[in-house]
Design a protein around this motif. Structure first.
Motif, mmCIF file in Angstrom:
data_model
loop_
_atom_site.group_PDB
_atom_site.id
_atom_site.type_symbol
_atom_site.label_atom_id
_atom_site.label_comp_id
_atom_site.label_asym_id
_atom_site.label_seq_id
_atom_site.Cartn_x
_atom_site.Cartn_y
_atom_site.Cartn_z
ATOM 1 N N GLY A 250 51.877 -45.104 -43.685
ATOM 2 C CA GLY A 250 51.548 -43.900 -44.438
ATOM 3 C C GLY A 250 50.622 -44.143 -45.599
ATOM 4 O O GLY A 250 49.716 -43.340 -45.878
ATOM 5 N N GLU A 251 50.809 -45.263 -46.310
ATOM 6 C CA GLU A 251 50.015 -45.525 -47.522
ATOM 7 C C GLU A 251 48.697 -46.234 -47.225
ATOM 8 O O GLU A 251 47.673 -45.938 -47.845
ATOM 9 C CB GLU A 251 50.839 -46.388 -48.488
ATOM 10 N N LEU A 252 48.737 -47.211 -46.288
ATOM 11 C CA LEU A 252 47.559 -48.059 -46.080
ATOM 12 C C LEU A 252 47.002 -47.976 -44.667
ATOM 13 O O LEU A 252 45.912 -48.514 -44.399
ATOM 14 C CB LEU A 252 47.913 -49.523 -46.394
ATOM 15 N N GLY A 253 47.740 -47.380 -43.755
ATOM 16 C CA GLY A 253 47.280 -47.287 -42.379
ATOM 17 C C GLY A 253 47.257 -48.610 -41.656
ATOM 18 O O GLY A 253 46.408 -48.845 -40.790
ATOM 19 N N VAL A 254 48.190 -49.528 -41.999
ATOM 20 C CA VAL A 254 48.229 -50.844 -41.360
ATOM 21 C C VAL A 254 49.634 -51.122 -40.854
ATOM 22 O O VAL A 254 50.608 -50.470 -41.242
ATOM 23 C CB VAL A 254 47.795 -51.963 -42.337
ATOM 24 N N GLU A 255 49.737 -52.138 -39.992
ATOM 25 C CA GLU A 255 51.019 -52.606 -39.473
ATOM 26 C C GLU A 255 51.470 -53.829 -40.278
ATOM 27 O O GLU A 255 50.649 -54.508 -40.900
ATOM 28 C CB GLU A 255 50.875 -52.996 -37.996
ATOM 29 N N PRO A 256 52.769 -54.136 -40.292
ATOM 30 C CA PRO A 256 53.221 -55.367 -40.962
ATOM 31 C C PRO A 256 52.564 -56.594 -40.346
ATOM 32 O O PRO A 256 52.225 -56.609 -39.161
ATOM 33 C CB PRO A 256 54.735 -55.371 -40.714
ATOM 34 N N GLU A 257 52.390 -57.634 -41.153
ATOM 35 C CA GLU A 257 51.766 -58.849 -40.654
ATOM 36 C C GLU A 257 52.676 -59.525 -39.619
ATOM 37 O O GLU A 257 53.871 -59.236 -39.521
ATOM 38 C CB GLU A 257 51.449 -59.803 -41.802
ATOM 39 N N LYS A 258 52.087 -60.465 -38.863
ATOM 40 C CA LYS A 258 52.786 -61.038 -37.710
ATOM 41 C C LYS A 258 54.083 -61.749 -38.095
ATOM 42 O O LYS A 258 55.090 -61.653 -37.384
ATOM 43 C CB LYS A 258 51.861 -62.022 -36.977
ATOM 44 N N ARG A 259 54.093 -62.484 -39.211
ATOM 45 C CA ARG A 259 55.308 -63.224 -39.558
ATOM 46 C C ARG A 259 56.486 -62.292 -39.792
ATOM 47 O O ARG A 259 57.632 -62.641 -39.531
ATOM 48 C CB ARG A 259 55.082 -64.123 -40.778
ATOM 49 N N LEU A 260 56.197 -61.069 -40.267
ATOM 50 C CA LEU A 260 57.271 -60.118 -40.485
ATOM 51 C C LEU A 260 57.752 -59.541 -39.155
ATOM 52 O O LEU A 260 58.962 -59.350 -38.955
ATOM 53 C CB LEU A 260 56.801 -59.011 -41.429
ATOM 54 N N SER A 261 56.815 -59.250 -38.256
ATOM 55 C CA SER A 261 57.244 -58.750 -36.948
ATOM 56 C C SER A 261 57.997 -59.827 -36.174
ATOM 57 O O SER A 261 58.932 -59.524 -35.429
ATOM 58 C CB SER A 261 56.029 -58.257 -36.146
ATOM 59 N N ASP A 262 57.615 -61.101 -36.360
ATOM 60 C CA ASP A 262 58.368 -62.193 -35.740
ATOM 61 C C ASP A 262 59.790 -62.272 -36.285
ATOM 62 O O ASP A 262 60.744 -62.523 -35.543
ATOM 63 C CB ASP A 262 57.651 -63.525 -35.963
ATOM 64 N N LEU A 263 59.920 -62.084 -37.615
ATOM 65 C CA LEU A 263 61.246 -62.081 -38.226
ATOM 66 C C LEU A 263 62.086 -60.923 -37.689
ATOM 67 O O LEU A 263 63.277 -61.079 -37.405
ATOM 68 C CB LEU A 263 61.117 -61.992 -39.742
ATOM 69 N N HIS A 264 61.441 -59.756 -37.525
ATOM 70 C CA HIS A 264 62.131 -58.592 -36.964
ATOM 71 C C HIS A 264 62.683 -58.910 -35.574
ATOM 72 O O HIS A 264 63.839 -58.607 -35.243
ATOM 73 C CB HIS A 264 61.146 -57.421 -36.908
ATOM 74 N N LEU A 265 61.875 -59.570 -34.755
ATOM 75 C CA LEU A 265 62.308 -59.942 -33.411
ATOM 76 C C LEU A 265 63.447 -60.960 -33.463
ATOM 77 O O LEU A 265 64.411 -60.876 -32.695
ATOM 78 C CB LEU A 265 61.116 -60.516 -32.634
ATOM 79 N N ALA A 266 63.360 -61.918 -34.395
ATOM 80 C CA ALA A 266 64.419 -62.924 -34.518
ATOM 81 C C ALA A 266 65.742 -62.286 -34.924
ATOM 82 O O ALA A 266 66.811 -62.687 -34.452
ATOM 83 C CB ALA A 266 64.001 -63.986 -35.536
ATOM 84 N N VAL A 267 65.694 -61.282 -35.814
ATOM 85 C CA VAL A 267 66.917 -60.575 -36.203
ATOM 86 C C VAL A 267 67.504 -59.835 -35.011
ATOM 87 O O VAL A 267 68.716 -59.848 -34.780
ATOM 88 C CB VAL A 267 66.615 -59.606 -37.366
ATOM 89 N N LEU A 268 66.640 -59.176 -34.219
ATOM 90 C CA LEU A 268 67.112 -58.473 -33.024
ATOM 91 C C LEU A 268 67.814 -59.425 -32.052
ATOM 92 O O LEU A 268 68.813 -59.073 -31.423
ATOM 93 C CB LEU A 268 65.929 -57.811 -32.319
ATOM 94 N N ARG A 269 67.293 -60.655 -31.957
ATOM 95 C CA ARG A 269 67.822 -61.624 -30.987
ATOM 96 C C ARG A 269 68.949 -62.480 -31.551
ATOM 97 O O ARG A 269 69.460 -63.350 -30.850
ATOM 98 C CB ARG A 269 66.685 -62.542 -30.523
ATOM 99 N N HIS A 270 69.308 -62.286 -32.812
ATOM 100 C CA HIS A 270 70.318 -63.135 -33.470
ATOM 101 C C HIS A 270 69.917 -64.607 -33.370
ATOM 102 O O HIS A 270 70.716 -65.480 -33.021
ATOM 103 C CB HIS A 270 71.700 -62.931 -32.842
#
Length: 952
Positions: A250-270
């Protein structure tokens, strides 16, 4: 907060024991908050109006660099500047000079190169100190997170409000914005360090606040996600990611950087990689070398520990009991492993305190220390390693039996030259390493544990040594002569770089060395070890021999300065100490801050001590005590000033040496012991070591006369008794202090005694008398120059008004306490004033202000490692969040408080945190969970005898 479960410091006060900074000390300046100049005593100077402060700020921001008048005019006025602007700048500078030089001292505001400059050292300016600590914390984050956390806490403690508050010029706003960004970075790095240390529960609430304040910072979101996940809150960790993603889009029109999306996936996978390392790793000593030849022992002892709750490793000195115990603890996967070295402890009366200290358990109000330790261990599966019990066998047995009876999950591994004799004990005799028999093949000899150990340690000298078919027979002969004792083999291997193997073997045939060893010990294995030590000692030069004998005075670890202090001569000891290290007679240990400390293994220390006659022992012990008195007296005034955390940490590092200095002093020079106690009581109280503190205060009072020298000791004893909720003892000691203070016309000590007595009155519900005594105590403390003690008494008086529902009086007194606490700048007083003021604001004022104050109090308590205060502030933060219907924040803060209280063994505080969690559960509709939490809290209150007060 309420009752005796508030921070222990609410039940007492501190003063500096009569110390004050002299006016000769340099000025200091603060820009991280209102622009302030302080004289050598820490008192603020009167600077005048906004223009003068703006000029001073501009010059300090360019510290040491000359600013022309024209540039100052540009900074202070938008174009076009008034025609008299230059004159006004000159006038402001002249007025500032008068203010800065009003207390004497060198000129700091100078005229140079056609302009003006402020010439101060970096340590005189809070911005410079902040930026230095931030840079060092950033550097040490990965290799030494504990050091980084301390440095970053020091950096943040420099802040006293918005940067350059009150200076509205454009240059100041730009500088303030840059500094505020660095402050946010420091906050993020500090919680990152705490997260690396496994303190996720304690910092999750702070991270949630930081993320809410800075919703676009991806680094903060990553830390929050990790902390939430480690606290078992996977859904909230995923929600934090979704919030950030929405805001970024909403503010910047960008997606989170890759390391954050990787962390998101790691949390999903425990992902298991998200979890911290084993809980006990940080408290185990670093191994002194690779682990060789004991695999079978480790397996057998591990099996014994799984079947039995107490296993004792026995064997002669040098056989490797300690190394084996540490390795077993290091491999422990099912419980926290904590090792307690009893070798430095000479006085059995301090045994319980030493074990509590190693476990992180603090004295609990109204409870025997051993019972508090047992209660803490009952809820945390642990392997407790008690190393070197032989000189405290009876006392160790008594404590172990008590702990095992009260703490079902606990297992104990002890090392001793004889069994403890506790029912259910299983004894494992540790034997020397396997040695090659004469006539074995080279391959068979090289495979023996003793030869492998020799080869490993000889190679570690950097000499390029290897075991070969040509030398293995000599190595095997050497190992047989040394009976396979690991310590003897390691000492011999250290010489492999400088002596041929044949000479090493020949040295063991020296009849004089063997004769000396026979007179020292009857056990054949002790004789072979003594022979090894004797010929190693014989290879030393006179300087090294003298230093080696003198180093036996240290009960544990020491630094280079301490070694110099006991060396007995004017020469530097760095080179001879390095030679002792190269000989493996002294063990070096690199510290997390990059410094180096040293120690002698206990068997080596006993040999070294035997090289001194009684007169030499007495001389070295006196030098040791003198050195650590100097260390304590250097630290003492700094404990009551800003940035006291590192000084408290230094005293904690030297605790074994300080105990030894106290013991020797009270046996040979009691007045030196009195001086040491006067330096250390504040440290004991903040660390929760009140039993140990009272032990030494009693000795000091016995040694002191009947005059005013008793005043600081009575005050310290009364305070420590208050921290233990021993109200009768505290009242008795404070009463004697009051009479003595009046007799000797000592207003600060008299005021201090009145404040102590007022706290006893408050605890007993005698509010009217408590109020009178607090008011009289504050007046006398201020009259005697004890502003710090007055601020603590004012905070307590504010709390009394609060509890009597007198909001105006409570707020006014809390603000006075806050103002007085800022003068010396000591963190505990500053934290307490904010803590009490926050509770008043939450009840009758601004909830946002209350939250801000509580956050500041929490940071200040953590700076000085005041765990009880930290738990109190966390509970306050939780209560504020709950009142604002922020149930997730409330739960996180109550959970963090619960973890702190359980870690230190504070059951009353644990009960309060459980009750808070129960309230959160009830609000969110989890009535069954609320009932279970309240039932657990009620059980703890029954154990401690502290009821839940009405209105809690």
């Amino acid at each position: 907060m309420s009752g005796l479960t508030e921070p222990a410091l609410d039940l007492g006060r501190y003063r500096t024991g009569g110390w004050c900074v002299t006016a000769d000390e340099p000025l200091s300046f603060r820009l991280l908050g209102p622009v302030t100049a302080l004289d050598g005593t820490g008192a603020p100077l009167v600077l005048g109006g906004p223009r003068r402060r703006a000029v001073l700020a501009a010059l300090l921001l360019e510290r040491g660099r000359s600013l022309p008048v024209e540039r100052l005019v540009e900074l202070l006025w938008p174009a076009p500047a008034p025609s008299s602007a230059a004159t006004m700048v000159h006038g402001a500078v002249a007025a500032l000079r008068r203010a800065l030089e009003s207390r004497g001292g060198p000129r700091v505001l100078v005229t140079r190169d056609g302009g003006y400059a402020v010439e101060v050292l970096a340590e005189q300016l809070d911005i410079a100190r902040f930026e230095t600590a931030l840079a060092e914390g950033r550097r040490d984050l990965a290799p030494a997170p504990g050091k980084a956390a301390r440095l970053l806490a020091q950096a943040l403690a420099e802040w006293r409000g918005p940067a350059l508050a009150g200076v509205e010029e454009t240059f100041a706003r730009a500088a303030a914005q840059r500094l505020d960004e660095l402050r946010v970075e420091a906050r993020a790095l500090r919680v990152d360090a705490e997260l690396r240390l496994g303190h996720h529960g304690a910092i999750v609430a702070e991270l949630e606040t930081l993320a809410a304040e800075h919703p676009l910072r991806e680094d903060v979101c990553a830390l929050l996600m990790l902390a939430l996940y480690r606290c078992g809150r996977q859904a909230e960790a995923l929600a934090a990611y979704r919030r950030l993603r929405t805001v970024l889009a909403g503010e910047l029109g960008v997606e989170p950087e890759k390391r954050l999306s990787d962390l998101h996936l790691a949390v999903l996978r425990h992902d298991p990689a998200l979890h911290p390392g084993p809980a006990g790793t940080a408290v185990l000593p670093a191994p002194l070398g690779s682990f060789v030849g004991r695999g079978g022992d480790v397996d057998r002892i591990g099996a014994l520990l799984r079947a039995h709750r107490l296993v004792t490793l026995t064997g002669p000195g040098g056989v490797g009991k300690t190394r084996l115990a540490v390795e077993i603890a290091r491999r422990e996967a099912d419980a926290e492993a904590v090792i307690v070295d009893l070798a430095p402890l000479a006085d059995p009366a301090l045994l319980q305190g030493l074990v509590a200290e190693a476990l992180g358990v603090r004295a609990e109000p109204g409870q025997p220390l051993a019972r508090t330790v047992a209660a803490a261990l009952a809820v945390r599966p642990a392997l407790l390693v008690l190393d070197n019990c032989e000189h405290l066998v009876a006392e160790s047995a008594t404590l172990v039996q008590l702990l095992l009876a009260a703490a079902a999950p606990l297992r104990v591994l002890a090392t001793s030259r004889e069994p403890l004799g506790v029912p259910g004990e299983r004894v494992y005799s540790v034997h020397p390493l396997s040695i090659p028999s004469e006539g074995e093949s080279a391959e068979q000899a090289a495979a023996s544990a003793a030869v492998r150990l020799f080869g490993d340690r000889a190679a570690a000298t950097g000499s390029g040594f290897t075991v070969t078919a040509a030398n293995v027979a000599l190595i095997g002969e050497l190992c047989r002569r040394l009976d396979g004792l690991p310590l003897a083999i390691e000492l011999a291997a250290a010489r492999a770089a400088t002596l041929p193997l044949a000479k090493l073997v020949d040295r063991l045939n020296d009849p004089f060395a063997l004769l000396e060893s026979v007179t020292r010990a009857a056990d054949p294995r002790h004789r072979s070890l003594a022979a090894t030590l004797a010929w190693g000692h014989g290879l030393l030069g006179d300087t090294e021999r003298s230093l080696f004998a003198r180093l036996a005075v240290f009960p544990g670890r020491f630094d280079l300065a301490a070694a110099n202090a006991v060396s007995g001569g004017p020469a530097e000891v760095e080179l001879p100490l390095a030679r002792l290290v190269a000989s493996s007679l002294v063990q070096p240990e690199e510290q997390s801050d990059g410094g180096m400390r040293y120690r002698l293994l206990e068997t080596v220390r006993a040999y070294a001590a035997a090289q001194l006659d009684p007169r030499g022992h007495c001389e070295v012990a006196e030098q040791h005590a003198a050195h650590y008195l100097a260390v304590a007296e250097e630290a003492q005034p700094r404990l009551f000033a800003p940035r006291s955390g590192p000084w408290l940490a230094r005293l904690h590092t030297e605790r074994d040496n300080l105990r030894a200095a106290l013991a020797w002093s009270f046996a040979h020079d009691p007045q030196r012991g009195v001086r040491l106690v006067n330096c250390l009581w504040h440290y004991w109280d903040l660390r929760g070591a009140r039993d140990e503190g009272l032990y030494w205060v009693h000795k000091a009072l016995t040694a002191a006369g009947s005059g005013p020298e008793r005043l600081p000791l009575l005050s310290a004893g009364s305070l420590l008794h208050l921290g233990r909720a021993d109200l009768a003892d505290s009242e008795q000691w404070a009463g004697e202090q009051l009479a003595l203070g009046r007799a000797h016309e000592a207003p600060s000590w008299t005021g201090d005694a009145l404040a102590l007595l007022a706290t006893v009155d408050w605890a007993r519900g005698r509010y009217d008398r408590a109020q009178r005594r607090y008011e009289d105590g504050v007046s006398l403390s201020l009259a005697g120059g004890d502003v710090w003690g007055a601020s603590l008494a004012e905070a307590q008086l504010a709390r009394l008004h609060r509890d009597r529902r007198e909001p105006d009086a409570a707020r006014a007194m809390a603000l006075r306490a806050l103002a007085h606490a800022e003068e010396p700048g000591e963190s505990t007083a500053r934290g307490l004033a904010r803590d009490v003021l926050a509770s008043i604001e939450h009840r009758w004022g601004d909830a946002e202000e209350a939250a801000r104050l509580t956050g500041e109090a929490l940071a200040l308590y953590r700076e000085v490692n005041y765990a009880e205060g930290e738990a109190s502030a966390l509970r306050s933060a939780a209560t504020i969040a709950l009142g604002a219907a922020r149930t997730a924040d409330a739960r996180a803060a109550f959970q963090a408080a619960l973890e702190v209280c359980r870690r230190i063994g504070h059951r009353a505080g644990t009960a309060e945190a459980l009750e808070g969690l129960a309230e959160v559960a009830a609000v969110t509709g989890s009535s069954d969970q609320a009932a279970a939490l309240n039932a657990e809290a009620a059980r703890l209150r029954d154990e401690t005898g502290i009821p839940r007060l009405a209105g809690d």
